[in-house]
Scaffold this active site. Structure first.
Site, PDB file in Angstrom:
ATOM      1  N   ALA A 360      44.398  71.586  12.250  1.00 59.31           N
ATOM      2  CA  ALA A 360      43.382  70.748  11.523  1.00 59.31           C
ATOM      3  C   ALA A 360      44.250  70.077  10.338  1.00 59.31           C
ATOM      4  O   ALA A 360      44.066  68.951  10.199  1.00 59.31           O
ATOM      5  CB  ALA A 360      42.679  72.132  10.574  1.00 59.31           C
ATOM      6  N   PHE A 361      45.434  70.755   9.893  1.00 56.16           N
ATOM      7  CA  PHE A 361      46.230  70.056   8.889  1.00 56.16           C
ATOM      8  C   PHE A 361      45.852  69.600   7.440  1.00 56.16           C
ATOM      9  O   PHE A 361      46.323  68.498   7.154  1.00 56.16           O
ATOM     10  CB  PHE A 361      47.320  69.264   9.513  1.00 56.16           C
ATOM     11  CG  PHE A 361      47.801  69.438  10.972  1.00 56.16           C
ATOM     12  CD1 PHE A 361      48.718  70.286  11.082  1.00 56.16           C
ATOM     13  CD2 PHE A 361      47.411  69.242  12.249  1.00 56.16           C
ATOM     14  CE1 PHE A 361      49.299  71.170  12.225  1.00 56.16           C
ATOM     15  CE2 PHE A 361      47.850  69.734  13.359  1.00 56.16           C
ATOM     16  CZ  PHE A 361      48.780  70.644  13.214  1.00 56.16           C
ATOM     17  N   MET A 601      44.056  78.469  12.592  1.00 58.76           N
ATOM     18  CA  MET A 601      44.317  76.974  13.082  1.00 58.76           C
ATOM     19  C   MET A 601      45.721  76.681  13.971  1.00 58.76           C
ATOM     20  O   MET A 601      45.983  75.629  14.219  1.00 58.76           O
ATOM     21  CB  MET A 601      44.087  76.073  11.935  1.00 58.76           C
ATOM     22  CG  MET A 601      44.994  76.075  10.629  1.00 58.76           C
ATOM     23  SD  MET A 601      44.543  75.327   9.226  1.00 58.76           S
ATOM     24  CE  MET A 601      44.559  76.408   8.119  1.00 58.76           C
ATOM     25  N   SER A 643      48.350  76.565   1.669  1.00 62.06           N
ATOM     26  CA  SER A 643      49.513  77.468   2.046  1.00 62.06           C
ATOM     27  C   SER A 643      49.198  78.840   1.712  1.00 62.06           C
ATOM     28  O   SER A 643      50.055  79.845   1.423  1.00 62.06           O
ATOM     29  CB  SER A 643      50.858  77.042   1.706  1.00 62.06           C
ATOM     30  OG  SER A 643      51.155  75.966   2.378  1.00 62.06           O
ATOM     31  N   GLN A 757      56.258  77.953  12.124  1.00 66.58           N
ATOM     32  CA  GLN A 757      55.718  77.049  11.156  1.00 66.58           C
ATOM     33  C   GLN A 757      56.613  76.164  10.473  1.00 66.58           C
ATOM     34  O   GLN A 757      56.355  74.943  10.178  1.00 66.58           O
ATOM     35  CB  GLN A 757      55.061  77.975  10.038  1.00 66.58           C
ATOM     36  CG  GLN A 757      53.880  78.384  10.398  1.00 66.58           C
ATOM     37  CD  GLN A 757      52.706  77.512  10.523  1.00 66.58           C
ATOM     38  OE1 GLN A 757      52.064  76.827   9.372  1.00 66.58           O
ATOM     39  NE2 GLN A 757      52.015  77.209  11.542  1.00 66.58           N
ATOM     40  N   GLU A 824      52.904  74.602   4.375  1.00 66.00           N
ATOM     41  CA  GLU A 824      53.328  73.219   4.250  1.00 66.00           C
ATOM     42  C   GLU A 824      54.586  72.964   3.581  1.00 66.00           C
ATOM     43  O   GLU A 824      55.244  71.764   3.895  1.00 66.00           O
ATOM     44  CB  GLU A 824      52.157  72.571   3.246  1.00 66.00           C
ATOM     45  CG  GLU A 824      50.636  72.798   3.364  1.00 66.00           C
ATOM     46  CD  GLU A 824      49.974  72.603   2.065  1.00 66.00           C
ATOM     47  OE1 GLU A 824      49.335  71.575   2.007  1.00 66.00           O
ATOM     48  OE2 GLU A 824      49.909  73.736   1.539  1.00 66.00           O
TER      49      GLU A 824
HETATM   50  N1  MTE Z   1      49.912  75.067  11.800  1.00 69.57           N
HETATM   51  C1  MTE Z   1      49.143  74.788  13.092  1.00 69.57           C
HETATM   52  N2  MTE Z   1      49.791  75.082  13.997  1.00 69.57           N
HETATM   53  N3  MTE Z   1      47.976  74.003  12.895  1.00 69.57           N
HETATM   54  C2  MTE Z   1      47.591  73.687  11.358  1.00 69.57           C
HETATM   55  O1  MTE Z   1      46.569  72.968  11.411  1.00 69.57           O
HETATM   56  N4  MTE Z   1      47.652  73.636   8.994  1.00 69.57           N
HETATM   57  C3  MTE Z   1      48.914  73.758   8.038  1.00 69.57           C
HETATM   58  C4  MTE Z   1      49.525  74.940   8.158  1.00 69.57           C
HETATM   59  N5  MTE Z   1      50.064  75.373   9.292  1.00 69.57           N
HETATM   60  C5  MTE Z   1      48.408  74.119  10.449  1.00 69.57           C
HETATM   61  C6  MTE Z   1      49.414  74.935  10.612  1.00 69.57           C
HETATM   62  C7  MTE Z   1      48.052  73.672   6.811  1.00 69.57           C
HETATM   63  S1  MTE Z   1      47.550  72.194   6.214  1.00 69.57           S
HETATM   64  C8  MTE Z   1      48.082  74.616   5.875  1.00 69.57           C
HETATM   65  S2  MTE Z   1      47.569  74.625   4.249  1.00 69.57           S
HETATM   66  C9  MTE Z   1      48.656  76.218   6.421  1.00 69.57           C
HETATM   67  O2  MTE Z   1      49.037  76.015   7.650  1.00 69.57           O
HETATM   68  C10 MTE Z   1      47.599  77.143   6.147  1.00 69.57           C
HETATM   69  O3  MTE Z   1      48.258  78.285   6.331  1.00 69.57           O
HETATM   70  P1  MTE Z   1      47.800  79.777   5.577  1.00 69.57           P
HETATM   71  O4  MTE Z   1      46.401  80.064   6.209  1.00 69.57           O
HETATM   72  O5  MTE Z   1      48.756  80.704   6.042  1.00 69.57           O
HETATM   73  O6  MTE Z   1      47.657  79.424   4.246  1.00 69.57           O
END
Ligand code: MTE
Length: 892
Positions: A360-361, A601, A643, A757, A824
């Site tokens: 999603a990102f 995600m 995050s 991550q 992030e």
């Molecule tokens: N990692 C993966 N594999 N796919 C994703 O879409 N999104 C990032 C990050 N890592 C993402 C990801 C984004 S934009 C955010 S804000 C954080 O994961 C959300 O993680 P959290 O639920 O631990 O806050």
């Protein structure tokens, strides 16, 4: 691409025959016949080749408008590739004793000795009890099914009876009035059931944000190519696509579309509010500094390129206007509310289900809510299930991405390297709708200091309104763009002073109890620890010397090294978003079902939530299951973003599990040797509730822009990264030799997921800063709509040696079990490759007599790196006429 060969008669340097072929210089491979003719029959020497370069330059020309752009670069490559061939030939002739002329050692082509090496995985927390799942490097719970393809995504939900497919019809004009919309032909085509327009929307037809409206479907006017105008519904996707192609929209162009940041500045085309912040007195401070330097850098945008494109399925339940929605989103509650508002029904009639997202990102929040609203209108109108899954090209065209940013700065510093004053101006290209752009420009200002204590610091930031598809949230939310400008400024100071950039970073870095420019107190001790440990682990000192030595010995290959810090704020500055809830059921067989507000995600939130529940309930993770995130189990959720998803939902799951474990206490005390299953059964017979909600009320964070003061974050995640690259100055091609990252994430809940991550974010960052380039036509049409035109990182782009270390002995009292958010922050560390390339380019430039700061924009593509090296071949290419690049593509 090129293929070259040359024939000599035995023992002679006189050329019998030669062939020079080039790809990328015309619609098909071309042969440089004229050049070959000037070489044949002559000795292979400087005189012949000198003439050959001139003929080659004249022979292979590209008009500035040639498809593919980059014409200056491609022309210079014909020369430099021929030169590389020459070096190889000379070496061969020398080995064969045909020639004896001494080639300077520094000119010799290097044998490639760069080999990949793998880091051993050595991250297990200390003090780990045998049973405790928290802190253990557990594999992502869906890792295997992701890899095998068995993991179920939104579009894998089986087709229901009578289901329809929705395809969007989008604007082909950047700024125009819609004078007619003719769907009659589309409706006659096989399989087409209906066409949805704004008129069909029973409730709110537009979303409002910051006082601006974004129409779901355009009615009178379009403001970008790719804006959604209507949607065709058919029994299959193929039929819906044919229908969409048959819709006729007539436009009357409106004057002066705005595409670039410069255009927007000229026309003051901005979204309000614009933001300012100041610490100290910048204007006064500039009067007392030894030197002042002014610079600028542009950072291109970025496509989210999630593997799963935007996907949703809206299923009418069949009574009382109730809907089940299967959707790939980071914020199920937003989708629920958006659909309810669009259909003018209560939120309780809409249930959103999110099993997982294929990435999603940041791109599956606002844009998804608009797409889901349109799809829900179709399901409501036809009373049939409707599926909408964008194709890659549509997704790239319609949904926008990371904001391109222009950053300008003026910096005042002392000869000893201390920065006394800095003034930044940021302009983000927001596209045609406001979306989250104002929040992004605010976040840019909040990270104006990055890791540095600059006593007089000022920033201005604004979101530019242009006629491009609207940009949105993207991992880092403006920080990766904003901080790149800051670090580039530090590099310029170093270059102006003729000192290594790491020294300037060190001199200006926060130390001891510190206060940010928005008056937030924090301790930078762990930032300092990461810096020191990264220098140590990467052997920065000796490698810096080795790089300098390498550069003295090689003319056409240069190495560059950089070490870059990040200080990243975690949580939402909008205080109300810092909350989460969970629902935990224990079933009679002892199995546990956890629901929480976070969405999976790929970041591993479900794996971590299993670990939290396992610790609190004292049972193995195998007894704990997470099925999906849904609005009927956990209502009123906040987005998985900033995050903060794991921090917030982890506390809510912990709370629910604590309540349940407490309830079981009398039973446990009665039968301390009993099994978990026996206690659960007993609790049921004792009429004890085996289900509980949990809640987390997070910090009351805020930012007061009028007072330039606030506490917008719970805490900071720190990291430092050192990267080294080897650059081929003749082609701009580079390899990352080694990267070492040290990150402070407190006490990691799951080191293997967290390292994943860190690696993933770093890689997305290296894509942003060195590879990924969005190109638009002069009329605002996105050209780069797939992986063949838009380069995302591949295996060959990974550092040959890649080491990730988690800072030990770090604690964080502000988050679950002393961990820290990590989704992030490390994306920015990908910029260490950008700065290493810049370092290598600086070495090449100094061989051409060019010293001091120079403009080098992001991404540092081979084209940019090669042109910036300013080799003699680049200097041979007559500078293309101003604007010639824009003839092919807009430099947004
Ligand atoms: N990692 C993966 N594999 N796919 C994703 O879409 N999104 C990032 C990050 N890592 C993402 C990801 C984004 S934009 C955010 S804000 C954080 O994961 C959300 O993680 P959290 O639920 O631990 O806050």
């Amino acid at each position: 691409t090129t293929g070259m060969r040359v024939y000599f008669s035995e023992g002679s340097r006189v050329v019998q025959d030669v062939s020079l072929y080039f790809g990328g210089m015309g619609p098909t491979t071309v042969s440089a016949d004229k050049t070959c003719k000037t070489i044949v029959g002559r000795p292979w020497d400087d005189q012949t080749l000198g003439r050959a370069y001139d003929v080659l330059l004249e022979e292979l020309v590209l008009p500035p408008s040639a498809p593919g752009g980059k014409t200056d670069f491609r022309r210079s490559l014909t020369l430099s590739l021929f030169f590389k061939f020459n070096l190889g030939v000379l070496q061969k002739l020398r080995e064969m004793n045909v020639i004896r002329d001494e080639l300077p050692e520094t000119f010799l082509p290097l044998p490639s000795n760069l080999q990949p090496s793998l880091q051993e995985f050595q991250h297990v927390s200390k003090d780990q009890s045998n049973q405790d799942a928290v802190g253990r490097p557990m594999m992502h719970r869906s890792a295997i099914s992701h890899a095998t393809g068995e993991a179920v995504y939104c579009d894998d939900v089986p087709k229901t009876d009578g289901e329809l497919f929705l395809v969007l019809v989008t604007s082909s004009r950047a700024h125009a009035e819609i004078t007619a919309l003719d769907v009659s032909e589309a409706l006659t085509l096989p399989g087409v059931v209906d066409v949805i327009t704004a008129k069909d929307v029973p409730g709110k037809k537009a979303r409002s944000m910051f006082g601006y409206e974004e129409e779901l479907l355009a009615v009178k006017e379009v403001s970008c190519v790719g804006q959604m105008v209507c949607a065709v519904l058919a029994d299959t996707k193929v039929h819906a696509k044919r229908g969409a192609a048959a819709v006729k929209i007539t436009y009357k162009d409106l004057p002066d579309p705005v595409f670039t940041i410069e255009d927007a500045i000229e026309k003051s085309s901005y979204f309000e509010p614009q933001r300012r912040i100041e610490k100290g007195n910048v204007t006064e401070a500039f009067k007392s500094v030894d030197q002042v330097y002014e610079g600028a850098i542009r950072i291109g945008g970025q496509e989210h390129f999630y593997m799963e494109t935007q996907s949703m399925l809206v299923v009418p339940v069949g009574e009382e206007t109730e809907f089940n929605v299967y959707v790939s989103t980071q914020w199920p509650t937003l989708i629920q509310e958006a659909i309810a508002e669009t259909l003018d029904i209560q939120s309780s009639r809409v249930t959103c289900h999110v099993k997982r997202l294929g990435g999603a990102f940041g791109g599956k929040v606002i844009k998804t809510s608009i797409l889901a609203s349109i799809t829900s209108v179709a399901a409501w109108k036809t009373n049939r299930a409707v599926r909408c899954v964008l194709e890659r090209g549509e997704d790239m065209l319609i949904t926008g991405g990371r904001h391109p940013v222009l950053g300008k700065y003026k910096v005042g510093f002392m000869t000893d390297g201390r920065i006394v004053a800095a003034d930044f101006h940021y302009y983000a290209n927001a596209g045609c709708f406001v979306d989250e752009s104002v929040l992004i420009s605010e976040k840019i200002l909040l990270h104006l200091d990055n890791a540095y204590d600059i006593p007089n610091l000022r920033g201005f930031s604004v979101a530019c309104r242009t006629n491009l598809p609207s940009n949105t949230a993207f991992r880092g939310f403006g920080v990766p763009q904003g901080v790149l400008v800051v670090e580039n400024m530090i590099n310029d100071v170093a270059m102006a002073l003729g000192r290594p950039a790491d020294q300037i970073r060190e001199i200006n870095m926060y130390t001891g109890p510190s206060v940010t420019h928005y008056k937030f107190e924090f301790s930078p001790d762990n930032l300092q620890c990461c810096w020191e440990e990264c220098k140590l682990k990467s052997e920065y000192g000796i490698r810096r010397e080795a790089v300098d030595q390498f550069n003295q010995q090689n003319r056409w290959k240069k190495r560059g090294i950089s070490i870059i810090p990040i200080k990243y704020g975690i949580a939402f500055a909008e205080g109300y978003l810092n909350q989460a809830a969970a629902l935990v059921h224990i079933y009679k067989d002892g199995s546990v079902l956890v629901s929480h507000g976070g969405t999976e995600m790929g970041q591993g939130i479900h794996t971590k939530m299993q670990q939290v529940a396992s610790r609190e309930l004292h049972i193995p993770t195998t007894k704990i299951y997470i099925s999906e995130t849904s609005t009927n189990t956990v209502p009123n959720t906040c987005p998985s973003a900033a995050s903060f998803g794991t921090d917030a939902n982890g506390m809510a799951v912990k709370n629910a599990c604590e309540i349940l474990y407490q309830r079981l206490e009398p039973i446990r005390l009665k039968n301390p040797k009993g099994s978990w299953e026996s206690w659960v059964k007993e609790a049921f017979f004792e009429k004890i509730s085996l289900s509980s909600t949990g809640f987390y009320r997070g910090h009351d964070l805020y930012m007061d822009w009028d007072k330039m003061k606030g506490q917008p974050y719970s805490y900071f995640t720190f990291g430092v990264c050192c990267s080294e690259v080897e650059l081929d100055c003749l082609t701009g091609d580079y390899r990352t030799v080694r990267t070492d990252i040290v990150v402070d994430i407190g006490r990691s809940l799951n080191p293997s997921v967290d390292i994943g991550q860190i690696e993933g974010a770093f890689t997305q960052g290296l894509g942003l800063y060195t590879l990924e380039e969005l190109k638009y036509s002069p009329t605002g049409l996105l050209y780069t709509r797939g992986p063949s035109q838009y380069k995302i990182p591949a295996v060959c782009d990974m550092p040959l040696q890649f080491n990730v270390y988690l800072l030990s002995d770090s604690n964080n009292p502000h988050a679950i079990y002393s961990s820290k958010g990590i989704g992030e922050p490390t994306l920015f560390l990908g910029s260490s490759i950008f700065f290493a390339i810049k370092d290598a380019v600086a070495a090449a430039r100094s061989d051409s007599g060019l010293m001091g700061p120079f403009t080098f924009d992001s991404p540092a593509t081979p084209e940019r790196a090669c042109l910036a090296c300013s080799s003699p071949f680049i200097q041979k290419i007559p500078a293309s006429q101003p604007g010639s690049f824009t003839a092919w593509a807009l430099d947004i």
